[in-house]
Design a protein around this motif. Sequence first.
Motif, PDB file in Angstrom:
ATOM      1  N   SER A   7     -33.122 -16.701 -28.907  1.00 37.43           N
ATOM      2  CA  SER A   7     -32.159 -16.737 -27.715  1.00 37.43           C
ATOM      3  C   SER A   7     -32.400 -15.650 -26.856  1.00 37.43           C
ATOM      4  CB  SER A   7     -30.534 -16.707 -28.276  1.00 37.43           C
ATOM      5  OG  SER A   7     -30.047 -17.682 -28.896  1.00 37.43           O
ATOM      6  N   LEU A   8     -32.497 -14.430 -27.431  1.00 36.94           N
ATOM      7  CA  LEU A   8     -32.586 -13.357 -26.456  1.00 36.94           C
ATOM      8  C   LEU A   8     -34.380 -13.636 -25.526  1.00 36.94           C
ATOM      9  CD1 LEU A   8     -31.958 -10.377 -28.748  1.00 36.94           C
ATOM     10  CD2 LEU A   8     -30.930 -11.072 -26.777  1.00 36.94           C
ATOM     11  N   TRP A   9     -35.291 -13.994 -26.382  1.00 39.13           N
ATOM     12  CA  TRP A   9     -36.486 -14.364 -25.913  1.00 39.13           C
ATOM     13  C   TRP A   9     -36.466 -15.296 -24.621  1.00 39.13           C
ATOM     14  CZ3 TRP A   9     -40.407 -11.436 -26.198  1.00 39.13           C
ATOM     15  CH2 TRP A   9     -41.742 -11.855 -25.706  1.00 39.13           C
ATOM     16  N   HIS A  10     -35.432 -16.265 -24.841  1.00 31.79           N
ATOM     17  CA  HIS A  10     -35.088 -17.221 -23.853  1.00 31.79           C
ATOM     18  C   HIS A  10     -34.516 -16.466 -22.601  1.00 31.79           C
ATOM     19  CE1 HIS A  10     -33.856 -20.996 -21.921  1.00 31.79           C
ATOM     20  NE2 HIS A  10     -32.713 -20.499 -21.467  1.00 31.79           N
ATOM     21  N   TYR A  11     -33.630 -15.673 -22.937  1.00 31.32           N
ATOM     22  CA  TYR A  11     -32.959 -15.009 -21.982  1.00 31.32           C
ATOM     23  C   TYR A  11     -33.821 -13.901 -21.180  1.00 31.32           C
ATOM     24  CZ  TYR A  11     -28.341 -16.176 -23.996  1.00 31.32           C
ATOM     25  OH  TYR A  11     -27.238 -16.917 -24.464  1.00 31.32           O
ATOM     26  N   GLY A  39     -31.541  -5.236 -28.476  1.00 36.62           N
ATOM     27  CA  GLY A  39     -30.651  -6.127 -28.131  1.00 36.62           C
ATOM     28  C   GLY A  39     -29.158  -5.917 -28.325  1.00 36.62           C
ATOM     29  N   GLN A  40     -28.828  -4.769 -28.817  1.00 38.96           N
ATOM     30  CA  GLN A  40     -27.318  -4.439 -28.891  1.00 38.96           C
ATOM     31  C   GLN A  40     -26.743  -3.878 -27.879  1.00 38.96           C
ATOM     32  OE1 GLN A  40     -26.019  -5.353 -32.121  1.00 38.96           O
ATOM     33  NE2 GLN A  40     -28.315  -6.136 -32.192  1.00 38.96           N
ATOM     34  N   VAL A  41     -25.654  -4.690 -27.410  1.00 35.12           N
ATOM     35  CA  VAL A  41     -25.337  -3.946 -26.112  1.00 35.12           C
ATOM     36  C   VAL A  41     -24.359  -2.659 -26.319  1.00 35.12           C
ATOM     37  CG1 VAL A  41     -23.406  -4.774 -24.451  1.00 35.12           C
ATOM     38  CG2 VAL A  41     -24.926  -6.341 -25.383  1.00 35.12           C
ATOM     39  N   LEU A  42     -24.594  -1.826 -25.484  1.00 32.36           N
ATOM     40  CA  LEU A  42     -23.884  -0.279 -25.827  1.00 32.36           C
ATOM     41  C   LEU A  42     -23.385  -0.112 -24.368  1.00 32.36           C
ATOM     42  CD1 LEU A  42     -27.024   2.035 -26.653  1.00 32.36           C
ATOM     43  CD2 LEU A  42     -25.515   0.620 -28.109  1.00 32.36           C
ATOM     44  N   GLN A 100     -37.091  -1.061 -27.590  1.00 34.28           N
ATOM     45  CA  GLN A 100     -36.995  -2.309 -26.998  1.00 34.28           C
ATOM     46  C   GLN A 100     -37.675  -3.387 -27.427  1.00 34.28           C
ATOM     47  OE1 GLN A 100     -34.869  -2.518 -23.967  1.00 34.28           O
ATOM     48  NE2 GLN A 100     -34.318  -0.710 -24.888  1.00 34.28           N
ATOM     49  N   ASN A 101     -36.975  -4.818 -27.622  1.00 34.85           N
ATOM     50  CA  ASN A 101     -37.364  -6.045 -27.931  1.00 34.85           C
ATOM     51  C   ASN A 101     -38.643  -6.259 -27.248  1.00 34.85           C
ATOM     52  OD1 ASN A 101     -35.750  -6.242 -29.951  1.00 34.85           O
ATOM     53  ND2 ASN A 101     -34.210  -7.404 -28.687  1.00 34.85           N
ATOM     54  N   ALA A 102     -38.737  -6.153 -25.750  1.00 40.60           N
ATOM     55  CA  ALA A 102     -39.819  -6.433 -24.908  1.00 40.60           C
ATOM     56  C   ALA A 102     -39.778  -5.596 -23.690  1.00 40.60           C
ATOM     57  CB  ALA A 102     -39.776  -7.820 -24.893  1.00 40.60           C
ATOM     58  N   VAL A 114     -43.596  -9.355 -22.830  1.00 34.91           N
ATOM     59  CA  VAL A 114     -44.580  -8.690 -23.726  1.00 34.91           C
ATOM     60  C   VAL A 114     -43.579  -8.296 -24.908  1.00 34.91           C
ATOM     61  CG1 VAL A 114     -46.414  -6.956 -24.172  1.00 34.91           C
ATOM     62  CG2 VAL A 114     -46.130  -8.122 -21.738  1.00 34.91           C
ATOM     63  N   PRO A 115     -43.777  -8.674 -26.215  1.00 34.03           N
ATOM     64  CA  PRO A 115     -43.078  -8.124 -27.030  1.00 34.03           C
ATOM     65  C   PRO A 115     -43.269  -6.654 -27.676  1.00 34.03           C
ATOM     66  CG  PRO A 115     -44.626  -9.823 -28.070  1.00 34.03           C
ATOM     67  CD  PRO A 115     -44.779  -9.591 -26.403  1.00 34.03           C
ATOM     68  N   CYS A 116     -42.297  -5.962 -27.962  1.00 36.33           N
ATOM     69  CA  CYS A 116     -42.480  -4.767 -28.475  1.00 36.33           C
ATOM     70  C   CYS A 116     -41.956  -4.533 -29.866  1.00 36.33           C
ATOM     71  CB  CYS A 116     -41.989  -3.752 -27.573  1.00 36.33           C
ATOM     72  SG  CYS A 116     -42.164  -3.350 -25.813  1.00 36.33           S
ATOM     73  N   LEU A 117     -40.808  -4.864 -30.234  1.00 31.22           N
ATOM     74  CA  LEU A 117     -40.366  -5.119 -31.627  1.00 31.22           C
ATOM     75  C   LEU A 117     -40.082  -6.294 -32.073  1.00 31.22           C
ATOM     76  CD1 LEU A 117     -37.402  -2.418 -30.964  1.00 31.22           C
ATOM     77  CD2 LEU A 117     -39.826  -1.964 -31.940  1.00 31.22           C
ATOM     78  N   MET A 118     -40.098  -7.450 -31.425  1.00 29.96           N
ATOM     79  CA  MET A 118     -39.914  -8.912 -31.881  1.00 29.96           C
ATOM     80  C   MET A 118     -41.294  -9.499 -31.859  1.00 29.96           C
ATOM     81  SD  MET A 118     -37.652 -10.528 -28.695  1.00 29.96           S
ATOM     82  CE  MET A 118     -36.141 -11.001 -29.432  1.00 29.96           C
ATOM     83  N   ALA A 119     -41.276 -10.236 -33.169  1.00 22.02           N
ATOM     84  CA  ALA A 119     -42.344 -10.936 -33.552  1.00 22.02           C
ATOM     85  C   ALA A 119     -42.539 -12.420 -32.615  1.00 22.02           C
ATOM     86  CB  ALA A 119     -42.158 -11.268 -35.088  1.00 22.02           C
ATOM     87  N   LYS A 120     -42.993 -12.051 -31.457  1.00 18.30           N
ATOM     88  CA  LYS A 120     -43.382 -13.272 -30.564  1.00 18.30           C
ATOM     89  C   LYS A 120     -44.784 -13.045 -30.026  1.00 18.30           C
ATOM     90  CE  LYS A 120     -39.345 -15.708 -30.174  1.00 18.30           C
ATOM     91  NZ  LYS A 120     -39.497 -17.322 -30.421  1.00 18.30           N
ATOM     92  N   GLU A 121     -44.984 -13.965 -29.279  1.00 19.69           N
ATOM     93  CA  GLU A 121     -46.273 -13.947 -28.660  1.00 19.69           C
ATOM     94  C   GLU A 121     -46.152 -13.713 -27.300  1.00 19.69           C
ATOM     95  OE1 GLU A 121     -49.526 -14.543 -29.613  1.00 19.69           O
ATOM     96  OE2 GLU A 121     -48.601 -14.488 -31.783  1.00 19.69           O
TER      97      GLU A 121
END
Length: 142
Positions: A7-11, A39-42, A100-102, A114-121
């Motif tokens: 979901s986050l990657w899509h957003y 991805g945690q809202v602060l 950051q996730n990306a 570009v992913p930083c923490l996420m396991a995405k391409e």
Amino acid sequence: MNNSVDSLWHYYQQTEFLFTQMLSTQLSFAIITAYNPKGQVLSACQNGLLDRKLQNEINSLGLPYRAMIGTSQDRTHMEKSWAVAIDKAAAIRLGRLFNQNAIYYVEADNLQLVPCLMAKEETLLGAFSPRVNRVLDLPDIE
């Protein structure tokens, strides 16, 4: 907001960008935020402190940068961000430093997620300039 990885990657792929000045389509730069790590809202206060730390880190690197906003298409979610003249590998390290996730990377008007923490391409999102909206002033983010 659903915070699953997919979901986050899509957003992230739907993001638009607010700038007070247009940038040359020939530039290469990263778009990095310190807001909402992992991805945690602060709170606005917490995000503001992280943003100042990121700006100080960018300053210490001696790189050209510009403040801007990454936003959802409906403008209900906005994050203060920085367009930084930095190479992609260093940008990823900076994104990881701020949990950051990306990040986004722009080369010759091509936008990449570009992913930083996420396991995405890494994902090519197409032309950057159609996603840019010029504003007179950046909005205050609560």
